[in-house]
Write an enzyme that holds these catalytic residues in place. Structure first.
Site, PDB file in Angstrom:
ATOM      1  N   ARG A 283     -35.902 -11.006 -62.852  1.00 42.24           N
ATOM      2  CA  ARG A 283     -36.355 -11.559 -64.129  1.00 42.24           C
ATOM      3  C   ARG A 283     -37.380 -10.672 -64.850  1.00 42.24           C
ATOM      4  O   ARG A 283     -37.298 -10.519 -66.075  1.00 42.24           O
ATOM      5  CB  ARG A 283     -36.909 -12.971 -63.910  1.00 42.24           C
TER       6      ARG A 283
ATOM      7  N   ARG B 274     -25.032  -7.628 -49.169  1.00 38.89           N
ATOM      8  CA  ARG B 274     -25.963  -8.722 -49.469  1.00 38.89           C
ATOM      9  C   ARG B 274     -25.600  -9.912 -48.599  1.00 38.89           C
ATOM     10  O   ARG B 274     -24.432 -10.324 -48.534  1.00 38.89           O
ATOM     11  CB  ARG B 274     -25.918  -9.112 -50.943  1.00 38.89           C
TER      12      ARG B 274
ATOM     13  N   TYR C 290     -20.348 -17.561 -51.890  1.00 40.51           N
ATOM     14  CA  TYR C 290     -19.120 -17.012 -52.450  1.00 40.51           C
ATOM     15  C   TYR C 290     -18.099 -16.823 -51.326  1.00 40.51           C
ATOM     16  O   TYR C 290     -18.328 -17.233 -50.189  1.00 40.51           O
ATOM     17  CB  TYR C 290     -19.422 -15.717 -53.201  1.00 40.51           C
TER      18      TYR C 290
ATOM     19  N   GLN D 120     -22.023  -3.850 -57.433  1.00 42.84           N
ATOM     20  CA  GLN D 120     -21.935  -4.940 -56.471  1.00 42.84           C
ATOM     21  C   GLN D 120     -20.574  -5.611 -56.623  1.00 42.84           C
ATOM     22  O   GLN D 120     -20.265  -6.167 -57.673  1.00 42.84           O
ATOM     23  CB  GLN D 120     -23.044  -5.973 -56.697  1.00 42.84           C
TER      24      GLN D 120
ATOM     25  N   SER E 237     -32.226  -5.690 -59.985  1.00 40.39           N
ATOM     26  CA  SER E 237     -31.329  -6.631 -59.316  1.00 40.39           C
ATOM     27  C   SER E 237     -30.042  -6.850 -60.101  1.00 40.39           C
ATOM     28  O   SER E 237     -30.015  -6.727 -61.325  1.00 40.39           O
ATOM     29  CB  SER E 237     -32.020  -7.990 -59.147  1.00 40.39           C
ATOM     30  N   PRO E 238     -28.966  -7.246 -59.403  1.00 37.77           N
ATOM     31  CA  PRO E 238     -27.775  -7.737 -60.105  1.00 37.77           C
ATOM     32  C   PRO E 238     -28.134  -9.008 -60.876  1.00 37.77           C
ATOM     33  O   PRO E 238     -28.686  -9.941 -60.292  1.00 37.77           O
ATOM     34  CB  PRO E 238     -26.792  -8.045 -58.968  1.00 37.77           C
TER      35      PRO E 238
END
Length: 781
Positions: A720, A626, A578, A495, A417-418
């Site tokens: 994580r 996303r 965002y 991304q 993941s980012p």
């Protein structure tokens, strides 16, 4: 103690048995308005696990129930002319009337006073020390004190009818039949020597369109007989709901959740809810009676352990049961929604459809299914591997099957993941990112994402975030991409995103979302004026047309640089509040021009940016988007909107939707849990017809295998766990015993660690199996 139980069904009777057994001196009275022989169900199902709890609670009752059980291991799925069977599931069926007879006889043996055909006295007139409301799904007691119990009752979308048949099913059978109005399904299982339960179910809209609402009881039963003639094999369907007429026998399942389970009435007597009065779990996971019995066990145990403190015992009962019931209800919700949306799953091949059904609740995972039926899982793994293009007879774990998107081939289904690092200066990546991303590229994942990278200085979240607006940054990224390509089999994904109203904040360890000092901040942009943290964040200003054009150009320029840096994959970030997300969500877009109002208008600017990027990004390279599939706030975006978003981006040339959710508003109330966002991915994938990435609490190979195998996503993003362990993918391969084969590539310098890791996990597994066998012997299993 004087105990009065309102309701003489399985819940009330079993509670009476346990309380009387606990203390023979208790005066236990049971009131049931129906006669002792009345019942409106057919068979009751228990799992093998539940039976062990019954043995421990009351051996005589458990023995009688066990002697009356019909046991089976297989689940058979009939769909589109195929019959797919999986074994090892361990279910037991018993006739509801037989179960009631056993419980009533046991009550009489113990001296419980049973009052059948008797309306229960008002709870405020009873001479009792404890009142147990076990009066079922339509509990009068719960209704009377609803202001205190605070029930949340959700009528689900399907109609179902509970019937019986003389066809004796040797497996728990699911049969799916297509009609001109939609799909109907049957849940069927044998429960004694002469009959099986046969539940027919369909979404309410399909049921109505088929005309069943206008049919009388006999007509609708005959209609079902004809529809399911293939599986009934000449046997009839019968109903025992003599008191119901017409379409009233077709009901919608009410999901019941109560905020509180214990209340003291005006006389100060505690009135405690038990069984369906307190909670319900959909019949598709067969847990209603199980939960009721376990309520009784927990209540008796709490009273035994704190006999002098009734309030304390009841609080303990409620606290203990709430946790377990919530877990079962979450699983039941997943199962319920699966059956409510059968049409969505019908685009799957029958083999994958059946696997999806078996794992629908997320309580049964890939490895759990392997324990139940290793041959079935191995066969399915071979089928899935061949569907993915592998020419092999090897059973390949789903997470290690390849995926081709445009001209790019991914070696497996794991994505890093980012993950924000806040380690840049002036947007420039350096040694930290080389080590961070390089290590994870060598860790076995097929695709490694950068963290969100800004197309301009004003697009950053924090001063520590990376960018791609200069030649120096392009060269720095190229160094990292080149390292990954030379030293691993991983592909690299960039991304791109603009922070918009969530920009100019401090790095995480200095305060997440906290604004920078005014002297260090930069102006914020958004679809409409807003403060992300009311009274805290800096105000973002509504974008002008000129600013929108500049941002679009910035994204295009960054896209060109991404290609120059050698990235294999490009993702546009349109989620989490965002800049582009602020246009999509109605919570943050109050514009009155062509970019506000309807979802189509709110998507206009994000789609313009995406289309401009797609035009300059090589056609052989994939692009993803996303999205926040759900804002988790009333009035925000919903999963229905997410499907529409996915279709719009697909039409614009998007290859895959990265399905996240939330982070648009601090008022959000998501429902967390393992793989908690995967249902969003599944719906987007199977309704929009586009590849997806599933994200959110995916932390084990078992999770990834289950998600990919069931068609809930095409890739799984792990954050994580991969942050804590760069070689997470390689580690999980060793954990599940996948030592060689497609999709598994150990870096040559690390090869010496491979055998040792595999040996360690194999030893741990053998020790665990031995310990379980010892435990089973001690329990007499």
């Amino acid at each position: 103690m004087r105990v009065t139980i309102l309701g003489g069904g399985p819940a009330g009777l079993y509670a009476a048995i346990l309380l009387k057994q606990l203390q023979p001196g208790h005066d236990v009275q049971v009131y049931e308005r129906n006669q002792a022989g009345d019942t409106f169900g057919w068979g009751v199902v228990f799992s093998d696990q539940t039976l062990q709890g019954l043995r421990e609670a009351d051996e005589p009752t458990a023995t009688q129930i066990l002697d009356a059980f019909n046991h089976w291991d297989d689940i058979a799925v009939h769909v589109r002319g195929q019959r797919i069977v999986s074994g090892g599931h361990g279910f037991c069926g018993i006739g509801r009337q037989r179960l009631l007879d056993i419980l009533q006889q046991r009550c009489e043996q113990l001296g419980v006073a049973l009052h059948f055909g008797t309306e229960a006295p008002d709870d405020e007139t009873l001479q009792a020390d404890l009142i147990i409301a076990a009066d079922g799904i339509n509990s009068l007691v719960r209704g009377k004190y609803s202001a205190h119990y605070q029930p949340d009752i959700d009528l689900r979308q399907c109609r179902f009818v509970w019937l019986g048949t003389t066809r004796l099913f040797e497996a728990f059978t699911f049969d799916f039949q297509e009609t001109p109005w939609g799909w109907f399904q049957a849940h069927a299982y044998r429960y004694n020597e002469t009959h099986s339960t046969f539940i027919v179910e369909a979404p309410d809209a399909v049921w109505q369109a088929a005309g069943l609402e206008q049919m009388d009881k006999e007509q609708s039963i005959a209609w079902c007989e004809q529809l399911f003639a293939g599986v009934l094999q000449g046997h009839k369907l019968v109903s025992n709901a003599k008191h119901l007429r017409g379409s009233a026998q077709w009901i919608r399942f009410p999901r019941v959740v109560c905020q509180n389970w214990v209340h003291r009435n005006s006389r100060g007597v505690p009135v405690v809810l038990l069984g369906d009065a307190a909670h319900t779990a959909h019949f598709s996971i067969g847990s209603g009676t199980k939960l009721a019995f376990e309520d009784g066990i927990a209540l008796a145990r709490a009273l035994r352990d704190t006999p002098e403190h009734l309030d304390q015992a009841l609080q303990r009962y409620e606290a203990e049961r709430r946790v377990e019931v919530l877990r079962i209800q979450n699983a039941a919700r997943n199962s319920t929604e699966w059956f409510e949306n059968v049409q969505r799953h019908m685009q799957l091949q029958p083999e994958q459809f059946a696997y999806s059904l078996l794992t629908r609740s997320q309580r049964i995972s890939h490895e759990n299914l392997r324990l139940r039926d290793a041959a079935y899982v191995a066969h399915y793994e071979r089928w899935l591997a061949q569907r993915s293009g592998l020419q092999t007879q090897q059973a390949v774990p789903p997470m290690f099957t390849p995926l081709k998107v445009r001209g790019l081939s991914l070696q497996n289904r794991v994505v890093v993941s980012p993950m924000a690092q806040y380690a840049c200066r002036d947007g420039l990546v350096a040694e930290h990112h080389l080590v961070h991303l390089g290590a994870r590229a060598m860790g076995g994942a097929a695709l490694v994402f950068t963290e969100m990278t800004a197309p301009s200085p004003e697009g950053r979240i924090t001063p520590g975030c990376p960018g791609l607006w200069s030649d120096e940054q392009t060269a720095a990224w190229a160094r990292i991409v080149r390292y990954a390509h030379e030293h691993s089999g991983a592909c690299m994904a960039l991304q791109l995103g603009h922070a918009g109203p969530k920009g100019a904040t401090r790095v995480a360890w200095e305060g997440i979302d906290q604004p920078l000092p005014a002297a260090e901040a930069w102006p914020l942009l958004a679809a409409s004026p807003q403060q992300y943290l009311p009274g805290v964040s800096d105000w973002a200003h509504a974008m002008t047309q000129a600013q929108m054009e500049q941002v679009r150009q910035d994204f295009v320029a960054a896209t060109r640089r991404a290609h120059a840096a050698g990235f294999d994959w490009l993702e546009l970030h349109c989620a989490h509040g965002y800049l582009l997300s602020s246009f999509i969500s109605p919570l943050t877009n109050q514009r009155t021009d062509a970019y506000g109002g309807s979802l189509q208008n709110r998507l206009r600017f994000p789609l313009e940016v995406f289309a401009a990027m797609r035009e300059v990004w090589p056609q052989s390279k994939p692009m993803s988007v996303r999205i926040s599939a759900c804002d988790w706030v009333a009035g925000g975006t919903t999963v229905e909107d997410a499907v529409a978003m996915a279709k719009a981006f697909k039409e614009a040339g998007c290859d895959l939707i990265d399905v996240s959710s939330g982070q648009v508003s601090k008022a959000e109330q998501p429902v967390y849990g393992r793989m908690w966002q995967t249902p969003l991915s599944e719906r987007v994938r199977n309704e929009a017809g586009i590849l997806t990435i599933a994200v959110g609490a995916i932390s084990e190979a078992d999770h990834v295998n289950s998600i990919i195998a069931a068609g809930r996503a095409d890739l799984c993003a792990v954050a994580r766990p991969h942050l804590a362990h760069p070689a997470w993918t390689l580690q999980e391969a060793a954990r599940i015993g996948y030592t060689q084969g497609p999709g598994l590539l150990w870096p040559k310098p690390y090869a010496s660690a491979k055998v040792q890791l595999e040996r360690d996990f194999a030893r741990q597994q053998s020790q665990g199996v031995a310990a379980q066998e010892r435990s089973n012997r001690n329990l007499g299993v």
